[in-house]
Design a protein around this motif. Sequence first.
Motif, PDB file in Angstrom:
ATOM      1  N   THR A  30      34.508  40.925  38.354  1.00 39.71           N
ATOM      2  CA  THR A  30      35.912  40.539  38.281  1.00 39.71           C
ATOM      3  C   THR A  30      36.363  40.540  36.828  1.00 39.71           C
ATOM      4  O   THR A  30      35.744  39.909  35.977  1.00 39.71           O
ATOM      5  CB  THR A  30      36.128  39.137  38.889  1.00 39.71           C
ATOM      6  N   ASN A  60      41.432  37.180  36.896  1.00 40.19           N
ATOM      7  CA  ASN A  60      41.522  36.187  37.968  1.00 40.19           C
ATOM      8  C   ASN A  60      42.748  35.306  37.716  1.00 40.19           C
ATOM      9  O   ASN A  60      42.791  34.555  36.737  1.00 40.19           O
ATOM     10  CB  ASN A  60      40.245  35.338  38.012  1.00 40.19           C
ATOM     11  N   GLN A  77      44.972  32.285  38.945  1.00 39.19           N
ATOM     12  CA  GLN A  77      44.740  31.105  39.780  1.00 39.19           C
ATOM     13  C   GLN A  77      45.965  30.201  39.813  1.00 39.19           C
ATOM     14  O   GLN A  77      46.324  29.578  38.811  1.00 39.19           O
ATOM     15  CB  GLN A  77      43.529  30.303  39.255  1.00 39.19           C
ATOM     16  N   SER A 108      42.636  38.268  42.363  1.00 37.21           N
ATOM     17  CA  SER A 108      41.707  38.751  41.339  1.00 37.21           C
ATOM     18  C   SER A 108      41.668  40.274  41.392  1.00 37.21           C
ATOM     19  O   SER A 108      41.989  40.885  42.412  1.00 37.21           O
ATOM     20  CB  SER A 108      40.302  38.163  41.531  1.00 37.21           C
TER      21      SER A 108
END
Length: 262
Positions: A3, A6, A8, A27
């Motif tokens: 990844t 990401n 969030q 992601s």
Amino acid sequence: MTTLLNVQHVSKQYGHDTLALSDVSFSVNEGEFVSVIGPSGAGKSTLLRCINQMVDTTDGEIHFDNAILQQMNKRQLRGLRTNIGMIFQHYNLVERLTVIENVLHGRLGYKTTMAGMLGLYKEEEKERGIELLEMLGLREQIYKRCDQLSGGQKQRVGIARALIQEPKMLLCDEPIASLDPNASKKIMDHLKSISRSMGITALVNLHQVDVALSYSDRIIGVSDGKIVFDGAPEDVTQEIIQSIYGSEANDLMMKLGGQNAI
């Protein structure tokens, strides 16, 4: 798969009553080609500008290459942005400068302020700039002023400027919105080829759903600042288009009549 990005629970509010993004989470893996689709005003451009911190988030966190952007100071952010190339709808070139001079501006993140002001570039940086321009079919335009170029040529200069940064990710904000179909195809072909051959992750905002379906590994649908779809192009159905575009969906589906996915 590793990844790279990401996002969030990111929200972005302008003033008291404009919520541009609301609790956005997703992601992106290294090397993925992801398109973000949605109507005008859905929050697509704000999302890209939050990712490279041109715009501050109101809530949430953005993790890029194991760093949390919201925890970085200005110097750290400047360094991190060398890993995130940005391609703009209206090119953001200095029109009176030559093509190669504009491309070399992509190296400014690596320079001291004084070296940048004086235009002090290494020979290998100049050679790399020329190499990228030749790769993008601009050999004849290298020393032309940018105000002499077509829109498609200007966008290819913008791509070369982003690539000379040696980025891990390209953020492309409506890269073909100002171009005719032929120039649009050239730009998308270049972006896809670059992502595949150089292993560069691409996150591309697009108005054109048919283009997103053709080029993407994955599609993220945004409506009213929220993610309403995140999946493979082949999973995009009429219902999905309706959920993303609302009242605009019928016109879009007429244009997409020949697409198997719809």
